[in-house]
Design a protein around this motif. Structure first.
Motif, PDB file in Angstrom:
ATOM      1  N   ILE A 243       1.196  25.989  23.044  1.00 38.73           N
ATOM      2  CA  ILE A 243       2.204  25.753  22.014  1.00 38.73           C
ATOM      3  C   ILE A 243       3.465  26.682  22.382  1.00 38.73           C
ATOM      4  O   ILE A 243       3.706  27.186  23.092  1.00 38.73           O
ATOM      5  N   GLU A 244       4.493  26.049  22.047  1.00 38.23           N
ATOM      6  CA  GLU A 244       5.936  26.534  22.130  1.00 38.23           C
ATOM      7  C   GLU A 244       6.841  26.526  21.108  1.00 38.23           C
ATOM      8  O   GLU A 244       6.781  25.485  20.321  1.00 38.23           O
ATOM      9  N   TYR A 245       7.605  27.408  20.611  1.00 43.64           N
ATOM     10  CA  TYR A 245       8.648  27.297  19.527  1.00 43.64           C
ATOM     11  C   TYR A 245       9.838  27.607  20.179  1.00 43.64           C
ATOM     12  O   TYR A 245       9.999  28.571  20.858  1.00 43.64           O
ATOM     13  N   THR A 246      11.240  26.721  19.686  1.00 39.08           N
ATOM     14  CA  THR A 246      12.511  26.921  20.329  1.00 39.08           C
ATOM     15  C   THR A 246      13.266  27.219  19.019  1.00 39.08           C
ATOM     16  O   THR A 246      12.990  26.383  18.340  1.00 39.08           O
ATOM     17  N   ASN A 247      14.373  27.911  19.531  1.00 39.45           N
ATOM     18  CA  ASN A 247      15.363  28.167  18.247  1.00 39.45           C
ATOM     19  C   ASN A 247      16.683  28.272  18.905  1.00 39.45           C
ATOM     20  O   ASN A 247      17.003  29.446  19.630  1.00 39.45           O
ATOM     21  N   LEU A 248      17.545  27.442  18.776  1.00 39.27           N
ATOM     22  CA  LEU A 248      18.849  27.768  18.911  1.00 39.27           C
ATOM     23  C   LEU A 248      19.973  27.683  17.942  1.00 39.27           C
ATOM     24  O   LEU A 248      19.901  26.940  17.083  1.00 39.27           O
ATOM     25  N   ASP A 249      20.369  28.983  17.725  1.00 37.73           N
ATOM     26  CA  ASP A 249      21.212  29.549  16.208  1.00 37.73           C
ATOM     27  C   ASP A 249      22.728  29.090  16.750  1.00 37.73           C
ATOM     28  O   ASP A 249      23.380  29.705  17.456  1.00 37.73           O
ATOM     29  N   LEU A 250      23.106  28.113  15.912  1.00 36.43           N
ATOM     30  CA  LEU A 250      24.741  27.705  16.266  1.00 36.43           C
ATOM     31  C   LEU A 250      25.874  28.553  15.101  1.00 36.43           C
ATOM     32  O   LEU A 250      26.706  27.913  14.975  1.00 36.43           O
ATOM     33  N   HIS A 251      25.039  29.216  14.312  1.00 31.78           N
ATOM     34  CA  HIS A 251      25.756  29.958  13.261  1.00 31.78           C
ATOM     35  C   HIS A 251      26.375  28.865  12.101  1.00 31.78           C
ATOM     36  O   HIS A 251      25.868  28.021  12.083  1.00 31.78           O
ATOM     37  N   VAL A 252      26.834  29.657  11.286  1.00 30.74           N
ATOM     38  CA  VAL A 252      27.796  29.091  10.017  1.00 30.74           C
ATOM     39  C   VAL A 252      28.929  28.261  10.570  1.00 30.74           C
ATOM     40  O   VAL A 252      29.710  28.904  11.338  1.00 30.74           O
ATOM     41  N   THR A 253      29.148  27.018  10.258  1.00 26.76           N
ATOM     42  CA  THR A 253      30.337  26.217  10.799  1.00 26.76           C
ATOM     43  C   THR A 253      30.719  25.660   9.337  1.00 26.76           C
ATOM     44  O   THR A 253      30.164  25.114   8.360  1.00 26.76           O
ATOM     45  N   PRO A 254      32.194  25.185   9.104  1.00 25.87           N
ATOM     46  CA  PRO A 254      32.782  24.865   8.024  1.00 25.87           C
ATOM     47  C   PRO A 254      32.435  23.185   8.307  1.00 25.87           C
ATOM     48  O   PRO A 254      32.547  22.820   9.329  1.00 25.87           O
ATOM     49  N   VAL A 255      32.435  22.391   7.050  1.00 22.11           N
ATOM     50  CA  VAL A 255      32.019  21.121   7.041  1.00 22.11           C
ATOM     51  C   VAL A 255      33.388  20.425   7.056  1.00 22.11           C
ATOM     52  O   VAL A 255      34.274  20.755   6.320  1.00 22.11           O
ATOM     53  N   THR A 256      33.770  19.395   7.897  1.00 20.82           N
ATOM     54  CA  THR A 256      34.903  18.673   8.089  1.00 20.82           C
ATOM     55  C   THR A 256      34.724  17.265   7.824  1.00 20.82           C
ATOM     56  O   THR A 256      33.589  16.648   7.952  1.00 20.82           O
ATOM     57  N   SER A 257      35.673  16.536   7.291  1.00 22.65           N
ATOM     58  CA  SER A 257      35.773  15.117   7.377  1.00 22.65           C
ATOM     59  C   SER A 257      36.946  14.447   7.726  1.00 22.65           C
ATOM     60  O   SER A 257      37.994  15.122   7.905  1.00 22.65           O
ATOM     61  N   GLU A 258      37.164  13.109   7.699  1.00 16.57           N
ATOM     62  CA  GLU A 258      38.414  12.341   8.117  1.00 16.57           C
ATOM     63  C   GLU A 258      39.444  12.742   6.964  1.00 16.57           C
ATOM     64  O   GLU A 258      40.506  12.865   7.383  1.00 16.57           O
ATOM     65  N   GLU A 259      39.015  12.786   5.685  1.00 20.43           N
ATOM     66  CA  GLU A 259      40.069  13.206   4.560  1.00 20.43           C
ATOM     67  C   GLU A 259      40.271  14.682   4.799  1.00 20.43           C
ATOM     68  O   GLU A 259      41.619  15.142   4.396  1.00 20.43           O
ATOM     69  N   TYR A 260      39.466  15.606   5.090  1.00 18.22           N
ATOM     70  CA  TYR A 260      39.585  17.104   5.107  1.00 18.22           C
ATOM     71  C   TYR A 260      39.379  17.480   6.436  1.00 18.22           C
ATOM     72  O   TYR A 260      38.277  18.210   6.819  1.00 18.22           O
ATOM     73  N   PRO A 261      40.322  17.381   7.835  1.00 17.81           N
ATOM     74  CA  PRO A 261      39.876  17.539   9.010  1.00 17.81           C
ATOM     75  C   PRO A 261      39.724  19.241   9.011  1.00 17.81           C
ATOM     76  O   PRO A 261      39.198  19.690  10.047  1.00 17.81           O
TER      77      PRO A 261
END
Length: 539
Positions: free
Chosen positions: A63-81
């Motif tokens: 068995i194997e478990y993997t975890n890549l933590d990319l931290h907290v990031t803001p959500v963007t959109s075309e209206e709010y880049p």
């Protein structure tokens, strides 16, 4: 060992490269990989934990478990880049189970299923299941000498995941689909050590639809459709491993050590991908040099080890490759030949051969830089290195009267002095810029006494890994590991019958690093070392 060419077919990497290799586990094995991926000033830790078990009757599971933590990031959109005000904790995680079976003495096959999940912007989780299959073959005529492996990794139904950028692109989050072909051979097979060589090829299986921006690498159909750029998209790996077998120290305790060197050419799909990250992660014609070391002890069938591997030079210093350079990976392994499914059985204690003697010593060597290390051109000036001296601790495991396996640990302080070209700033006084660097070197070598008429004389050759730690505030990379080679000649002089030994030695150490004036070029820096060790011989 973290992608080393000579370690592609180990049990610890089975769920990453070929599930058929699980059959190699002798009893119970547990491994933990730590990969502190660094991008700019932010670290994105990637950890992998695996456990495998020999089920008896030619079967094994893992068995194997993997975890890549990319931290907290803001959500963007075309209206709010610049961000909507929401944040999301990004990660990529998966769990996998595998099973392998031996088909006679020559073949083994295996399969694994991986379940992956990661968050999406709407605060729910995207999930996907991926399957892998593999086979390994050892010809009867070359038993214990050659193994060939083939695997198809991480296939599934087509995967499309909403990306985090404003273009609305799609890409594959879990591990990519790929074909691996690896051959590993024992070039030298001796009683106490082996020299293994390997060659491996990886073909990524991508489907890219330019009009939709789809970058999927986990589709069944890509096995048949993703061949437009073959063979330019193939990544090749070549590896060499100097692997000690457990050396008996007495009282049922053994020591072992492994050293690896690797060379990779990273393929590219040559596609016109607009996404910045995707483009620079697939730079064409990238050459990578890798290395690794692992050492540990074995006590009555229980083996524990720790190791490091990583990149130490690349010919392309593009943004992403520079940021995560040198891709350092740390690994801890614990294994035993105990079979928990055989109730009431006892662990078999392997008979151990006795070494001729063990010589433990410590000493000091004066260092004399030569060639480029003494002075080299650099961007906007020149630079030179100076070494105050090398303190070392060494263990010489004599297999017989004339041959020994040598492990050493050295410490030295180095100073890099940069001289700015006075023609650049003629109106100001020019002062040299000094950077103090601490170095720690691990070496694995082989010693031979060639003269029967004068037995104390020996010649020795080895290679190792040096860690360079610059002083705070330096512009040097703080995660700098380099490969070096060393050739040595000396004398082993016993002091009567006391067991004390004096060893005067002279050696040439060659450190391989990037050229100071052209970071993409690999060059050699040399220094002579003259010193003496004082030790004690155990018989």
């Amino acid at each position: 060992m973290g992608g080393q060419g000579a370690a592609l077919t180990t049990t610890s990497d089975a769920l990453q490269f070929n599930p058929a290799n699980l059959i190699r586990v002798g009893g119970v094995s547990v491994s933990l990989f730590g990969y502190p991926f660094k991008l700019g000033t932010t670290t994105y830790p990637f950890t992998v934990g695996t456990a495998s078990l020999n089920l008896g009757t030619g079967t094994a599971a893992g068995i194997e478990y993997t975890n890549l933590d990319l931290h907290v990031t803001p959500v963007t959109s075309e209206e709010y880049p610049d961000g909507t005000g929401e944040i999301i904790h990004m990660y990529e995680r998966s769990i996998a189970g595998a099973f392998a079976v031996a088909l006679g003495d020559n073949w083994s096959v295996g399969t694994s299923v991986r379940y992956a999940w990661w968050p999406r912007i709407n605060n729910d989780k995207a999930t996907h299941a991926l399957g892998s299959v593999g086979a390994a073959y050892t010809p009867s005529a070359l038993a214990q000498r050659l193994t060939v492996g083939l695997s198809l990794m991480n296939f599934s139904t087509p995967l499309e995941s909403p990306s985090r950028n404003t273009q609305g692109r799609h890409y594959s989050v879990p591990m990519p689909a790929e074909i691996n072909l690896v051959a590993e051979a024992a070039v030298v097979r001796e009683r106490y050590f082996d020299v293994n060589a390997s060659i491996g090829f990886m073909k990524p299986l991508e489907e890219i639809e330019e009009d939709r921006g789809l970058f999927a690498r986990s589709s069944f159909t890509s096995l048949f459709t993703a061949w437009d750029n073959f063979p330019t998209d193939v990544t090749s790996q070549f590896g060499l491993g100097y692997m000690w077998k457990p050396l008996p120290l007495g009282a049922g305790v053994s020591f072992f050590q492994e050293m690896y060197l690797g060379y990779s050419t990273v393929g590219t799909n040559n596609s016109d991908i607009e996404d910045y990250m995707q483009y620079y992660m697939r730079v064409p014609h990238v050459l990578l040099y890798t290395h690794g070391i692992r050492a540990g002890i074995e006590v009555r069938g229980v083996r524990a080890s720790a190791g490091y591997s990583g990149r130490w030079h690349t010919n392309k210093k593009d943004p992403i490759l520079r940021a995560d350079f040198p891709m350092e990976t740390f690994q801890i392994d614990v294994s035993t030949n105990w079979d928990p499914l055989r109730i009431g059985s006892e662990t078999e204690e392997r008979g151990q051969d006795r070494l001729d003697r063990i010589l433990l010593s410590t000493g000091y060597a004066a260092a004399f830089p030569r060639g480029r290390m003494k002075g080299d051109e650099a961007y906007m000036g020149s630079q030179e290195y100076s070494v105050t001296g090398v303190w070392s601790v060494e263990a010489d495991f004599y297999l017989n009267e004339t041959s020994a396996l040598v492990a050493s640990l050295g410490y030295a302080r180095m100073t890099k002095t940069f001289h700015l070209d006075p023609r650049i700033m003629t109106f100001l006084p020019v002062f040299p810029l000094k950077t103090n660097i601490e170095t720690v070197a691990l070496e694995s070598g082989f010693r031979y006494h060639p003269l029967n008429e004068f037995r104390p004389f020996f010649a020795q050759a080895g290679f190792g890994i040096m860690w360079l730690n610059p002083s705070p505030g330096s512009d040097m990379n703080r995660y700098m590991y380099k490969t070096f080679t060393k050739v040595t000649a000396g004398l082993v002089l016993p002091v009567g019958n006391s067991g004390l030994t004096v060893m005067p030695m002279a050696g040439l150490k060659t450190l391989f690093m990037e050229n100071s004036s052209n970071q993409n070029t690999l060059v050699a820096y040399n220094q002579f070392e003259l010193g003496v060790n004082v030790g004690y011989t155990f018989r």
